[in-house]
Design an enzyme around this catalytic site. Structure first.
Site, short mmCIF file in Angstrom:
data_model
loop_
_atom_site.label_atom_id
_atom_site.label_comp_id
_atom_site.label_asym_id
_atom_site.label_seq_id
_atom_site.Cartn_x
_atom_site.Cartn_y
_atom_site.Cartn_z
N ARG A 46 47.87 28.77 40.98
CA ARG A 46 47.38 26.98 41.02
C ARG A 46 47.23 26.57 41.85
O ARG A 46 47.02 25.57 42.98
CB ARG A 46 47.34 26.29 40.04
CG ARG A 46 47.07 26.19 38.42
CD ARG A 46 47.52 25.70 37.35
NE ARG A 46 49.32 25.95 37.58
CZ ARG A 46 49.85 25.65 36.56
NH1 ARG A 46 49.46 24.28 35.90
NH2 ARG A 46 51.27 25.43 36.69
N CYS A 101 56.47 23.43 38.16
CA CYS A 101 57.46 24.52 38.12
C CYS A 101 57.71 25.01 36.94
O CYS A 101 58.35 23.93 36.54
CB CYS A 101 57.46 25.09 39.39
SG CYS A 101 57.83 26.43 39.82
CO CO Z 1 55.96 27.80 40.48
#
Ligand code: CO
Length: 210
Positions: A46, A101
């Site tokens: 992404r 993340c």
């Molecule tokens: Co990441």
């Protein structure tokens, strides 16, 4: 084979469109590259560097790995940095993390994730160094996001303290290192304002001189 066919079809449409819009685009790029940026970011699908930065092929040299870690024993990133900085002479290194993340989240956990636990070890160390500040944050998502920022800060320092960047600065090469974070929620990049523009912003022990 459907996945591959999709890619090949998309590619031909893309190349045809560019050729129509800018007939000299491919012939010019085929002669060589002169990117202004080196991007060090996460492998997350992404966060595609060129797309979110609005840049064209040829504008950015790219290194991506899980959770944008800069290790000074990683031949891969060292080779990328040396080539981009010393040969291509990029002007800016952009270290970019992203909120949410998965790599940073995994580094904050105790259960095993496989090989990646070794890779994420430096992030565990950043967490440990900042445990008091991070654990004070009540919401889990915000805790992860704060460690995302602290990780970018650590990796900016590692880039700036590297022999490659220190050598470049000692030679008077113009080069800046910036820390950015990307939001998956709205697509915005934010400057963490931790830029290093010369060696005066780095500890003396990392400086190199003849
Ligand atoms: Co990441």
């Amino acid at each position: 084979m459907e996945e591959l066919e999709t890619i090949l079809k998309n590619n031909r449409q893309w190349a045809d469109r560019i050729e129509k819009e800018k007939p000299d685009f491919f012939p010019k790029l085929a002669k060589g590259q002169k990117p202004r940026y080196l991007w060090i970011g996460c492998s997350d699908s992404r966060v595609p560097s060129n797309v979110i930065a609005g840049l064209e092929p040829g504008d950015m040299f790219v290194h991506r790995n899980i959770a944008n870690v800069v290790n000074n024993n990683d031949l891969n990133i060292l080779s990328v940095m040396e080539y981009a900085i010393r040969v291509l002479k990029v002007r800016s290194v952009l270290v970019c993390g992203h909120y949410g993340c998965g790599g940073v989240k995994a580094a904050m956990e105790n259960h095993p994730h496989g090989m990646v636990d070794n890779w994420l070890r430096p992030i565990k160390e950043v967490y440990q160094e900042n445990r008091k500040e991070v654990d004070r944050i009540e919401d889990e998502e915000s805790r992860i996001n704060r460690l995302v920022e602290l990780n970018v800060k650590k990796q900016v320092e590692r880039v700036a303290n590297s022999t490659i960047v220190q050598d470049a600065w000692a030679d008077g090469q113009q080069l800046s290192v910036h820390g950015l974070v990307y939001s998956l929620e709205n697509g915005h990049l934010t400057d963490l304002k931790i830029s290093k523009i010369d060696r005066s912003g780095t500890p003396e022990i990392f400086h190199v001189s003849e």
